[in-house]
Every structure is written in structure tokens, then in C-alpha cells.
Design a protein around this motif. Sequence first.
Motif, mmCIF file in Angstrom:
data_model
loop_
_atom_site.group_PDB
_atom_site.id
_atom_site.type_symbol
_atom_site.label_atom_id
_atom_site.label_comp_id
_atom_site.label_asym_id
_atom_site.label_seq_id
_atom_site.Cartn_x
_atom_site.Cartn_y
_atom_site.Cartn_z
ATOM 1 N N GLU A 92 -14.707 7.826 -13.345
ATOM 2 C CA GLU A 92 -15.229 8.631 -14.449
ATOM 3 C C GLU A 92 -15.463 10.073 -14.000
ATOM 4 N N ALA A 93 -14.433 10.617 -13.340
ATOM 5 C CA ALA A 93 -14.564 11.957 -12.760
ATOM 6 C C ALA A 93 -14.349 13.061 -13.795
ATOM 7 N N HIS A 94 -13.594 12.774 -14.852
ATOM 8 C CA HIS A 94 -13.335 13.748 -15.921
ATOM 9 C C HIS A 94 -12.696 15.037 -15.392
ATOM 10 N N MET A 95 -11.703 14.872 -14.533
ATOM 11 C CA MET A 95 -10.968 16.051 -14.060
ATOM 12 C C MET A 95 -10.211 16.687 -15.226
ATOM 13 N N ASN A 96 -10.046 18.021 -15.184
ATOM 14 C CA ASN A 96 -9.237 18.665 -16.211
ATOM 15 C C ASN A 96 -7.755 18.565 -15.831
ATOM 16 N N LYS A 97 -6.901 18.868 -16.779
ATOM 17 C CA LYS A 97 -5.467 18.650 -16.571
ATOM 18 C C LYS A 97 -4.880 19.547 -15.477
ATOM 19 N N LEU A 119 -4.421 9.562 -12.773
ATOM 20 C CA LEU A 119 -5.226 9.354 -13.976
ATOM 21 C C LEU A 119 -6.063 8.076 -13.876
ATOM 22 N N ALA A 120 -5.499 7.047 -13.255
ATOM 23 C CA ALA A 120 -6.258 5.808 -13.099
ATOM 24 C C ALA A 120 -7.466 6.022 -12.200
ATOM 25 N N CYS A 121 -7.284 6.754 -11.123
ATOM 26 C CA CYS A 121 -8.410 7.035 -10.221
ATOM 27 C C CYS A 121 -9.471 7.870 -10.927
ATOM 28 N N ASP A 122 -9.040 8.854 -11.678
ATOM 29 C CA ASP A 122 -9.976 9.685 -12.434
ATOM 30 C C ASP A 122 -10.794 8.831 -13.405
ATOM 31 N N LYS A 138 0.802 -1.219 0.000
ATOM 32 C CA LYS A 138 0.000 0.000 0.000
ATOM 33 C C LYS A 138 0.841 1.278 0.000
ATOM 34 N N ASN A 139 2.127 1.144 0.282
ATOM 35 C CA ASN A 139 3.004 2.319 0.257
ATOM 36 C C ASN A 139 3.563 2.605 -1.134
ATOM 37 N N ASN A 140 3.220 1.780 -2.102
ATOM 38 C CA ASN A 140 3.622 2.029 -3.482
ATOM 39 C C ASN A 140 3.142 3.414 -3.903
ATOM 40 N N LEU A 141 3.987 4.163 -4.596
ATOM 41 C CA LEU A 141 3.670 5.551 -4.937
ATOM 42 C C LEU A 141 2.451 5.650 -5.853
ATOM 43 N N VAL A 142 2.260 4.677 -6.724
ATOM 44 C CA VAL A 142 1.074 4.669 -7.580
ATOM 45 C C VAL A 142 -0.182 4.541 -6.724
ATOM 46 N N VAL A 143 -0.142 3.640 -5.762
ATOM 47 C CA VAL A 143 -1.279 3.425 -4.864
ATOM 48 C C VAL A 143 -1.535 4.668 -4.009
ATOM 49 N N GLN A 144 -0.463 5.278 -3.532
ATOM 50 C CA GLN A 144 -0.614 6.485 -2.721
ATOM 51 C C GLN A 144 -1.254 7.618 -3.519
ATOM 52 N N ALA A 145 -0.861 7.772 -4.775
ATOM 53 C CA ALA A 145 -1.446 8.811 -5.629
ATOM 54 C C ALA A 145 -2.909 8.501 -5.928
ATOM 55 N N PHE A 146 -3.228 7.223 -6.147
ATOM 56 C CA PHE A 146 -4.610 6.809 -6.366
ATOM 57 C C PHE A 146 -5.444 7.138 -5.122
ATOM 58 N N GLN A 147 -4.904 6.823 -3.951
ATOM 59 C CA GLN A 147 -5.639 7.062 -2.706
ATOM 60 C C GLN A 147 -5.860 8.549 -2.459
ATOM 61 N N LYS A 148 -4.851 9.371 -2.719
ATOM 62 C CA LYS A 148 -5.000 10.819 -2.527
ATOM 63 C C LYS A 148 -6.071 11.375 -3.466
ATOM 64 N N THR A 149 -6.130 10.832 -4.682
ATOM 65 C CA THR A 149 -7.138 11.285 -5.638
ATOM 66 C C THR A 149 -8.532 10.837 -5.206
ATOM 67 N N CYS A 150 -8.633 9.640 -4.608
ATOM 68 C CA CYS A 150 -9.916 9.201 -4.030
ATOM 69 C C CYS A 150 -10.397 10.201 -2.989
ATOM 70 N N GLN A 151 -9.495 10.642 -2.130
ATOM 71 C CA GLN A 151 -9.849 11.624 -1.108
ATOM 72 C C GLN A 151 -10.314 12.931 -1.749
ATOM 73 N N HIS A 152 -9.618 13.334 -2.801
ATOM 74 C CA HIS A 152 -9.990 14.562 -3.511
ATOM 75 C C HIS A 152 -11.383 14.438 -4.120
ATOM 76 N N LEU A 153 -11.718 13.240 -4.593
ATOM 77 C CA LEU A 153 -13.006 13.009 -5.244
ATOM 78 C C LEU A 153 -14.092 12.549 -4.270
ATOM 79 N N HIS A 154 -13.702 12.400 -2.992
ATOM 80 C CA HIS A 154 -14.644 11.932 -1.956
ATOM 81 C C HIS A 154 -15.198 10.555 -2.321
ATOM 82 N N GLN A 155 -14.278 9.660 -2.675
ATOM 83 C CA GLN A 155 -14.638 8.294 -3.046
ATOM 84 C C GLN A 155 -13.905 7.305 -2.142
ATOM 85 N N GLU A 156 -14.501 6.132 -1.985
ATOM 86 C CA GLU A 156 -13.862 5.054 -1.230
ATOM 87 C C GLU A 156 -12.713 4.460 -2.049
ATOM 88 N N MET A 157 -11.637 4.140 -1.374
ATOM 89 C CA MET A 157 -10.494 3.523 -2.042
ATOM 90 C C MET A 157 -10.828 2.077 -2.404
#
Length: 290
Positions: A105-110, A98-101, A50-69
Amino acid sequence: MIIVHVPATSANCCVGFDSLGMALDWWATFRFEPSDVLKITGCPKEYADKNNLVVQAFQKTCQHLHQEMPNFHLDIDSDIPFSRGLGSSSTCVVAGILACDAWFEAHMNKMEILKIATEIEGHPDNVAPCIFGQAVTSFMDQLDPRMMIVPCASYHGLAMIPDYPIVTNEARKILPKTLPYQEAVSQVGHALCFIQALQVGNEMILAKSCQDFLHEPYRKKLIPDYDKIHSICQDLELGMWISGSGSTMLALSMDLARLEKLKQMVEQESPHILCRKVRVASKGAWVENE
């Protein structure tokens, strides 16, 4: 399945310390698919949790989107080397966001994606070209990253990768705390000409403008091969710089023959250096679904 393709990057671009990065046509691929448990393959075992940087970035984006990991199987296919100044950590960060987005299907802008990536990385100079492609110049406006794409002429590059790493924190410790005023003025002039030469394809100015005062005079001490490679590039009138914090060095030209000659000379004199031909990537990271 969600598949994310992310380019390697070269930060600093000699005279653009902490403010200019370039996307390279050297791609890492990250595959995400639903799973009952978190599973990571394609990377060393010490990063497969779970400390993998890809996973950490996915999790932070979940928090930003108010979604469950969610749980997923992440498979990483990348030969971009670690700790060599080619943005391997940035590829992981951008892939996770990008994977979390795509997952939700959040369609965040760049720019929204860039802000999350910058919060993770601490600065935008590597993640911005990962996201947008080409070269990107950037700065921080309070807590917000600001950036401009620098369209590049048809440059080819040669990445010269020694068989030893450079730790970014150590590379930062070696930098001076202050800089003489005249050197700061010279840095600005060289950087402005460098950016113009990138855009219009003026190789003579590109090579002449690759004279840094902020970091390369100090960081080259960490790269035993730097002076030898730099001298060869000067003889061939090629622009060259330390990529990121090193140890990779990157030379740029639109003349493939000169880059081939450089490659042959480096491989002959320094067989421990891996040479890889690259191009400036015309686009940044992208997602496909299967």
C-alpha cells in the motif's frame, strides 16, 4: 489477492526508434496471493523460480520501498507471445512493480513506477505505454525518464505475428553505427508528422510517414515475410511497422474493412502468420483487489 492487468505494447512505432511506444488492447493478467513459499504457475517451468522477471521486478520494488521480500503464489495468465516484439517482458516488469506497490500500500505515483521499470528494462519506450496507456513518447534525461502521452484517434490495428522469434540482442547488432545527416533530418520530419497523424486520425499522413531510416531497413532482413507484408500494406495505403524488434508487424487504420482485407490477404499468402485484431489501449496497467 492482488490482480494486475497489463497491456501488450508496440515499441518504435516505425519512426520512433527507442522513443515511441503504444499500448495495445491485449491484456496479460497476473495474480498474487500470500503463500508459505514462492510458487509460480501459468508459465513455462524454466521461468517458474526466483529468476522470473515478475519476481525480480517485485523484489527490486521491495528494495526501493525498504520492505522485506514476501513469499507469494504468482499465477500468470497471458497469451502475449515471447520474443515477438509485443512487450511481453515489459508486462512482467510492470506487473511486478504494481503488485509490490499494492502489497505494501505504498501508493507510488506513475513517474516513480516508470523510473523503477526503466531501471530494469534499460529504456522507457515499452514500459511507459504499459503504465500510461495510449502512445507515449519518451527520452532519458540523465538517469530520469521523461515522457509525454500522445492521445490517439480511434485507431484499430492488425498484429501479424510470424511463427518465429527475433532475439532483441541480435536485432540490435544488425544496426549501423552511424547515419547520413540527410536521413536523420528525414527521420525527424516523418516522426513529427506520424505523431500528429496519430492524434488527429489522418490516415493518409500516417501511412506516408511510416518510412523509417534508423532500424527497419536493417531489421527487415531478419523477417523473411516483411517485404511481402509491407508491399500489401502499401497497396492498401496502410501504415505498418515492425513491432519492437520483431518479428511481429503491426498495421494501423480506422477503417476496419481495410484491416479485414489485409488479414484475409496475409492469411491466404502466409498461413504461418497469426493475425490478431487489436486497438490502441486507452489506459495502462491497473490493479484490483479480491
